[in-house]
Design a protein around this motif. Sequence first.
Motif, PDB file in Angstrom:
ATOM      1  N   GLU A   1      30.548  37.481  46.358  1.00  0.00           N
ATOM      2  CA  GLU A   1      31.908  37.264  45.859  1.00  0.00           C
ATOM      3  C   GLU A   1      31.958  37.074  44.353  1.00  0.00           C
ATOM      4  O   GLU A   1      32.988  37.278  43.735  1.00  0.00           O
ATOM      5  CB  GLU A   1      32.572  36.087  46.576  1.00  0.00           C
ATOM      6  CG  GLU A   1      31.909  34.757  46.371  1.00  0.00           C
ATOM      7  CD  GLU A   1      32.464  33.676  47.278  1.00  0.00           C
ATOM      8  OE1 GLU A   1      32.941  32.676  46.738  1.00  0.00           O
ATOM      9  OE2 GLU A   1      32.412  33.849  48.502  1.00  0.00           O
ATOM     10  N   ASP A   2      30.825  36.712  43.730  1.00  0.00           N
ATOM     11  CA  ASP A   2      30.786  36.521  42.281  1.00  0.00           C
ATOM     12  C   ASP A   2      30.567  37.832  41.526  1.00  0.00           C
ATOM     13  O   ASP A   2      31.204  38.063  40.500  1.00  0.00           O
ATOM     14  CB  ASP A   2      29.649  35.568  41.881  1.00  0.00           C
ATOM     15  CG  ASP A   2      29.952  34.110  42.156  1.00  0.00           C
ATOM     16  OD1 ASP A   2      31.075  33.788  42.574  1.00  0.00           O
ATOM     17  OD2 ASP A   2      29.042  33.285  41.938  1.00  0.00           O
ATOM     18  N   THR A   3      29.651  38.667  42.012  1.00  0.00           N
ATOM     19  CA  THR A   3      29.224  39.796  41.174  1.00  0.00           C
ATOM     20  C   THR A   3      29.130  41.145  41.869  1.00  0.00           C
ATOM     21  O   THR A   3      28.825  42.134  41.215  1.00  0.00           O
ATOM     22  CB  THR A   3      27.843  39.500  40.546  1.00  0.00           C
ATOM     23  OG1 THR A   3      26.858  39.451  41.582  1.00  0.00           O
ATOM     24  CG2 THR A   3      27.846  38.217  39.743  1.00  0.00           C
ATOM     25  N   ARG A   4      29.356  41.209  43.186  1.00  0.00           N
ATOM     26  CA  ARG A   4      29.155  42.471  43.921  1.00  0.00           C
ATOM     27  C   ARG A   4      29.951  43.627  43.311  1.00  0.00           C
ATOM     28  O   ARG A   4      29.426  44.715  43.127  1.00  0.00           O
ATOM     29  CB  ARG A   4      29.537  42.332  45.391  1.00  0.00           C
ATOM     30  CG  ARG A   4      29.380  43.652  46.160  1.00  0.00           C
ATOM     31  CD  ARG A   4      29.855  43.588  47.598  1.00  0.00           C
ATOM     32  NE  ARG A   4      29.338  42.474  48.341  1.00  0.00           N
ATOM     33  CZ  ARG A   4      28.166  42.450  48.961  1.00  0.00           C
ATOM     34  NH1 ARG A   4      27.374  43.497  48.903  1.00  0.00           N
ATOM     35  NH2 ARG A   4      27.777  41.389  49.622  1.00  0.00           N
ATOM     36  N   ASN A   5      31.213  43.427  43.026  1.00  0.00           N
ATOM     37  CA  ASN A   5      32.072  44.522  42.544  1.00  0.00           C
ATOM     38  C   ASN A   5      32.125  44.613  41.021  1.00  0.00           C
ATOM     39  O   ASN A   5      33.001  45.261  40.480  1.00  0.00           O
ATOM     40  CB  ASN A   5      33.486  44.365  43.105  1.00  0.00           C
ATOM     41  CG  ASN A   5      33.487  44.493  44.609  1.00  0.00           C
ATOM     42  OD1 ASN A   5      32.802  45.334  45.169  1.00  0.00           O
ATOM     43  ND2 ASN A   5      34.238  43.625  45.272  1.00  0.00           N
TER      44      ASN A   5
END
Length: 161
Positions: free
Chosen positions: A25-29
């Motif tokens: 949720e912090d960096t995936r996208n």
Amino acid sequence: MGSGAAPEASSIKWKYDIFLSFRGEDTRNGFTSHLHKALESRGYDVFMDEDDLQVGQVIKPELLQAIGKSKISVIVFSKRYADSSWCLNELVKIMECGRTLNQIVLPIFYNVDPSDFRHQKGTLESDFQKHTIRHKDEVVKEWKDALTEAADLCAGVLKDR
């Protein structure tokens, strides 16, 4: 990283070049997906959970196996990484593989202070207060030790401008 008792890295049959550990949720996208794409475009075989797990497989054993079959683990530490017991369990396995398999471990601190991870202060302090309530003391100590060990490694520190 590693000790004299660990096997030679050249004698191990690696399945992946790189395992990416990150809080989705912090960096995936954002950062992690860009890093993943850049590494693959340069010919590296990168394990990222959304790519290599088949629908219906049990996730945890597959992830832990992928860690042990990767030559390098890149850990993207972000604001909520230590809030996730899942991420912390991955981290423990990564650090174990660094010691026992001579796996290369590369931490990246993305918009966070490495000393907060090394000493579990700042937002990590409240994360670990919650973990202490939900988990056994030995497990929490193992997570803290892994964070300290990882934060002591030579690392990249990235901040958005």
